[in-house]
Motif scaffolding. Structure first.
Motif, PDB file in Angstrom:
ATOM      1  N   LEU A   1      38.248  -1.671  33.946  1.00  0.00           N
ATOM      2  CA  LEU A   1      37.625  -2.598  33.450  1.00  0.00           C
ATOM      3  C   LEU A   1      38.266  -3.932  34.390  1.00  0.00           C
ATOM      4  N   ARG A   2      37.336  -4.788  34.661  1.00  0.00           N
ATOM      5  CA  ARG A   2      37.624  -5.833  35.599  1.00  0.00           C
ATOM      6  C   ARG A   2      37.033  -7.263  35.206  1.00  0.00           C
ATOM      7  N   PHE A   3      37.936  -8.190  34.937  1.00  0.00           N
ATOM      8  CA  PHE A   3      37.241  -9.392  34.619  1.00  0.00           C
ATOM      9  C   PHE A   3      37.430 -10.308  35.982  1.00  0.00           C
ATOM     10  N   ALA A   4      36.442 -11.209  36.040  1.00  0.00           N
ATOM     11  CA  ALA A   4      36.830 -12.108  37.230  1.00  0.00           C
ATOM     12  C   ALA A   4      36.530 -13.689  36.597  1.00  0.00           C
ATOM     13  N   PHE A   5      37.410 -14.475  36.760  1.00  0.00           N
ATOM     14  CA  PHE A   5      37.646 -15.845  36.339  1.00  0.00           C
ATOM     15  C   PHE A   5      37.854 -16.856  37.522  1.00  0.00           C
ATOM     16  N   GLN A   6      37.635 -17.971  37.323  1.00  0.00           N
ATOM     17  CA  GLN A   6      37.867 -19.000  38.344  1.00  0.00           C
ATOM     18  C   GLN A   6      39.311 -19.371  38.121  1.00  0.00           C
ATOM     19  N   ARG A   7      40.038 -19.571  39.125  1.00  0.00           N
ATOM     20  CA  ARG A   7      41.419 -20.100  39.192  1.00  0.00           C
ATOM     21  C   ARG A   7      41.643 -21.160  38.218  1.00  0.00           C
ATOM     22  N   GLU A   8      40.848 -22.282  38.179  1.00  0.00           N
ATOM     23  CA  GLU A   8      41.198 -23.432  37.563  1.00  0.00           C
ATOM     24  C   GLU A   8      40.798 -23.063  35.906  1.00  0.00           C
ATOM     25  N   SER A   9      40.248 -22.025  35.578  1.00  0.00           N
ATOM     26  CA  SER A   9      39.457 -22.190  34.330  1.00  0.00           C
ATOM     27  C   SER A   9      40.580 -21.657  33.336  1.00  0.00           C
ATOM     28  N   ARG A  10      40.521 -22.096  32.085  1.00  0.00           N
ATOM     29  CA  ARG A  10      41.440 -21.609  31.085  1.00  0.00           C
ATOM     30  C   ARG A  10      40.903 -20.293  30.398  1.00  0.00           C
ATOM     31  N   ALA A  11      39.763 -19.996  30.697  1.00  0.00           N
ATOM     32  CA  ALA A  11      39.220 -18.948  30.069  1.00  0.00           C
ATOM     33  C   ALA A  11      40.001 -17.398  30.508  1.00  0.00           C
ATOM     34  N   ARG A  12      40.638 -17.402  31.569  1.00  0.00           N
ATOM     35  CA  ARG A  12      41.443 -16.054  31.683  1.00  0.00           C
ATOM     36  C   ARG A  12      42.478 -16.132  30.584  1.00  0.00           C
ATOM     37  N   LYS A  13      43.051 -17.007  30.191  1.00  0.00           N
ATOM     38  CA  LYS A  13      44.202 -17.156  29.124  1.00  0.00           C
ATOM     39  C   LYS A  13      43.456 -16.899  27.751  1.00  0.00           C
ATOM     40  N   ARG A  14      42.449 -17.634  27.638  1.00  0.00           N
ATOM     41  CA  ARG A  14      41.741 -17.343  26.272  1.00  0.00           C
ATOM     42  C   ARG A  14      41.294 -16.033  26.036  1.00  0.00           C
ATOM     43  N   ALA A  15      40.598 -15.547  27.085  1.00  0.00           N
ATOM     44  CA  ALA A  15      40.210 -13.935  26.989  1.00  0.00           C
ATOM     45  C   ALA A  15      41.239 -13.069  26.726  1.00  0.00           C
ATOM     46  N   PHE A  16      42.376 -13.275  27.493  1.00  0.00           N
ATOM     47  CA  PHE A  16      43.602 -12.702  27.030  1.00  0.00           C
ATOM     48  C   PHE A  16      44.141 -12.595  25.598  1.00  0.00           C
ATOM     49  N   GLU A  17      44.116 -13.819  25.311  1.00  0.00           N
ATOM     50  CA  GLU A  17      44.615 -14.072  24.003  1.00  0.00           C
ATOM     51  C   GLU A  17      43.974 -13.393  22.798  1.00  0.00           C
ATOM     52  N   TYR A  18      42.538 -13.467  23.075  1.00  0.00           N
ATOM     53  CA  TYR A  18      41.453 -12.970  22.110  1.00  0.00           C
ATOM     54  C   TYR A  18      41.540 -11.364  22.209  1.00  0.00           C
ATOM     55  N   LEU A  19      41.467 -10.923  23.264  1.00  0.00           N
ATOM     56  CA  LEU A  19      41.644  -9.366  23.522  1.00  0.00           C
ATOM     57  C   LEU A  19      43.123  -9.152  22.758  1.00  0.00           C
ATOM     58  N   ASN A  20      44.113  -9.632  23.027  1.00  0.00           N
ATOM     59  CA  ASN A  20      45.517  -9.408  22.255  1.00  0.00           C
ATOM     60  C   ASN A  20      45.371  -9.483  20.732  1.00  0.00           C
ATOM     61  N   ILE A  21      44.442 -10.592  20.209  1.00  0.00           N
ATOM     62  CA  ILE A  21      44.335 -10.437  18.854  1.00  0.00           C
ATOM     63  C   ILE A  21      43.662  -9.476  18.235  1.00  0.00           C
ATOM     64  N   LEU A  22      42.602  -9.009  18.977  1.00  0.00           N
ATOM     65  CA  LEU A  22      41.755  -7.833  18.678  1.00  0.00           C
ATOM     66  C   LEU A  22      42.194  -6.585  18.602  1.00  0.00           C
ATOM     67  N   ALA A  23      43.235  -6.558  19.907  1.00  0.00           N
ATOM     68  CA  ALA A  23      44.004  -5.300  19.874  1.00  0.00           C
ATOM     69  C   ALA A  23      45.221  -4.974  19.096  1.00  0.00           C
ATOM     70  N   PHE A  24      45.625  -6.017  18.512  1.00  0.00           N
ATOM     71  CA  PHE A  24      47.088  -5.822  17.704  1.00  0.00           C
ATOM     72  C   PHE A  24      46.682  -6.996  16.525  1.00  0.00           C
ATOM     73  N   PRO A  25      45.743  -6.424  15.711  1.00  0.00           N
ATOM     74  CA  PRO A  25      45.617  -7.557  14.681  1.00  0.00           C
ATOM     75  C   PRO A  25      46.589  -7.726  13.587  1.00  0.00           C
ATOM     76  N   LEU A  26      47.633  -6.606  13.500  1.00  0.00           N
ATOM     77  CA  LEU A  26      48.546  -7.047  12.593  1.00  0.00           C
ATOM     78  C   LEU A  26      49.806  -8.084  13.055  1.00  0.00           C
ATOM     79  N   SER A  27      49.768  -8.129  14.221  1.00  0.00           N
ATOM     80  CA  SER A  27      50.880  -9.125  14.926  1.00  0.00           C
ATOM     81  C   SER A  27      50.249 -10.587  14.939  1.00  0.00           C
ATOM     82  N   SER A  28      48.974 -10.750  14.705  1.00  0.00           N
ATOM     83  CA  SER A  28      48.395 -12.025  14.728  1.00  0.00           C
ATOM     84  C   SER A  28      48.001 -12.130  13.408  1.00  0.00           C
ATOM     85  N   GLY A  29      48.507 -11.415  12.373  1.00  0.00           N
ATOM     86  CA  GLY A  29      48.162 -11.925  10.819  1.00  0.00           C
ATOM     87  C   GLY A  29      46.948 -11.362  10.162  1.00  0.00           C
ATOM     88  N   ARG A  30      45.986 -10.725  10.984  1.00  0.00           N
ATOM     89  CA  ARG A  30      44.421 -10.343  10.589  1.00  0.00           C
ATOM     90  C   ARG A  30      44.740  -8.826  10.108  1.00  0.00           C
TER      91      ARG A  30
END
Length: 101
Positions: A1-30
């Protein structure tokens, strides 16, 4: 799976954080999905959720090679098999009874 983001965009970081929350729910208190999800079933306590005949039709049986049989409707042929089954079209219910004995 590959994602393409613009360099100036914060979308890459937001996507990583969201995927991390979904992949490890207990670490984020969910709560974990398997404990949080509740299937709403009709008043029959869930016995009507799965219908073997509808499921077999969904996957394409009966067709020219397979047919539906209710030879096991009383669970006489096999106690652990469902009442409705898909069997080869060339196999009769009588032959099916012979095979199971």
């Amino acid at each position: 799976l590959r994602f393409a983001f613009q360099r100036e965009s914060r979308a890459r970081k937001r996507a990583f954080e969201y995927l991390n929350i979904l992949a490890f729910p207990l670490s984020s208190g969910r709560p974990m999905f398997c404990f949080e999800y509740r299937l709403s079933v009709p008043g029959d306590c869930g016995w009507g959720v799965f219908d073997m005949k509808s499921e077999l039709q969904r996957i394409g049986a009966p067709n020219s090679l397979w047919r539906l049989t209710t030879a096991n409707s009383e669970y006489d042929l096999c106690e652990s098999y469902p009442a409705v089954n898909a069997v080869p079209a060339a196999l009769t219910d009588r032959q099916l009874g012979t095979v199971t004995n």
